[in-house]
Motif scaffolding. Structure first.
Motif, PDB file in Angstrom:
ATOM      1  N   LEU A  75      22.633  -6.066  -1.464  1.00 33.42           N
ATOM      2  CA  LEU A  75      21.773  -5.726  -2.337  1.00 33.42           C
ATOM      3  C   LEU A  75      22.358  -5.031  -3.452  1.00 33.42           C
ATOM      4  O   LEU A  75      22.236  -4.969  -4.755  1.00 33.42           O
ATOM      5  CB  LEU A  75      20.180  -4.900  -1.625  1.00 33.42           C
ATOM      6  N   PHE A 132      14.625  -7.853  -6.270  1.00 29.18           N
ATOM      7  CA  PHE A 132      15.393  -8.129  -5.220  1.00 29.18           C
ATOM      8  C   PHE A 132      15.184  -6.694  -4.233  1.00 29.18           C
ATOM      9  O   PHE A 132      15.269  -6.977  -2.980  1.00 29.18           O
ATOM     10  CB  PHE A 132      16.841  -8.113  -5.442  1.00 29.18           C
ATOM     11  N   THR A 192      14.237  -7.283  -0.313  1.00 30.73           N
ATOM     12  CA  THR A 192      15.008  -6.586   0.678  1.00 30.73           C
ATOM     13  C   THR A 192      14.146  -5.788   1.584  1.00 30.73           C
ATOM     14  O   THR A 192      14.381  -5.976   2.661  1.00 30.73           O
ATOM     15  CB  THR A 192      16.108  -6.116   0.004  1.00 30.73           C
TER      16      THR A 192
END
Length: 135
Positions: free
Chosen positions: A87, A119, A123
């Motif tokens: 990430l 994102f 995650t």
């Protein structure tokens, strides 16, 4: 020995160029700063959750699963840091792309920075799902 080389370096020119680059950066605008702060908080929450919920020394933690067949891959606690580190890599690439496209189109800068935030949220959900599934 290095003193004569250091005397030749014009620090005023370096300072002028650095301020010139920062003056044209997307970090000068508040909406972009707020998106980056939100992304930073989400990434920090990811790492805090990983470090508080993953037991150090655990040899068999779930790393990948699907909803039909259950856990498909296990690994050590060090392997569970792969997703947050990936990430950070993606966020770094997207911030560089946002800086590049800022001069051309601000809308693309919003897109790249917003993708970072989403994102980070995805995650976090994946880490929570893996932790809940393996418990």
């Amino acid at each position: 020995m290095y003193k004569k080389y250091l005397e030749r370096i014009n620090t005023d020119l370096i300072k002028k160029r650095a301020s010139h680059v920062h003056g044209k950066s997307f970090l000068q605008e508040k909406p972009f700063k707020y998106i980056l702060i939100g992304t930073g908080v989400a990434v920090l929450i990811n790492f805090v959750f990983v470090f508080t919920h993953i037991k150090l020394g655990e040899a068999s933690l779930p790393l990948k699963y699907n909803y039909i067949f259950g856990i498909t891959r296990t690994g050590t606690w060090g392997d569970s840091l792969l997703l947050p580190i990936l990430l950070l890599t993606i966020i770094g690439i997207n911030v560089l792309a946002a800086e590049y496209f800022y001069k051309k189109d601000k809308f693309l800068t919003y897109i790249f920075l917003s993708i970072n935030f989403f994102f980070a949220l995805l995650t976090f959900l994946e880490i929570v799902a893996l932790n809940a599934r393996g418990s």
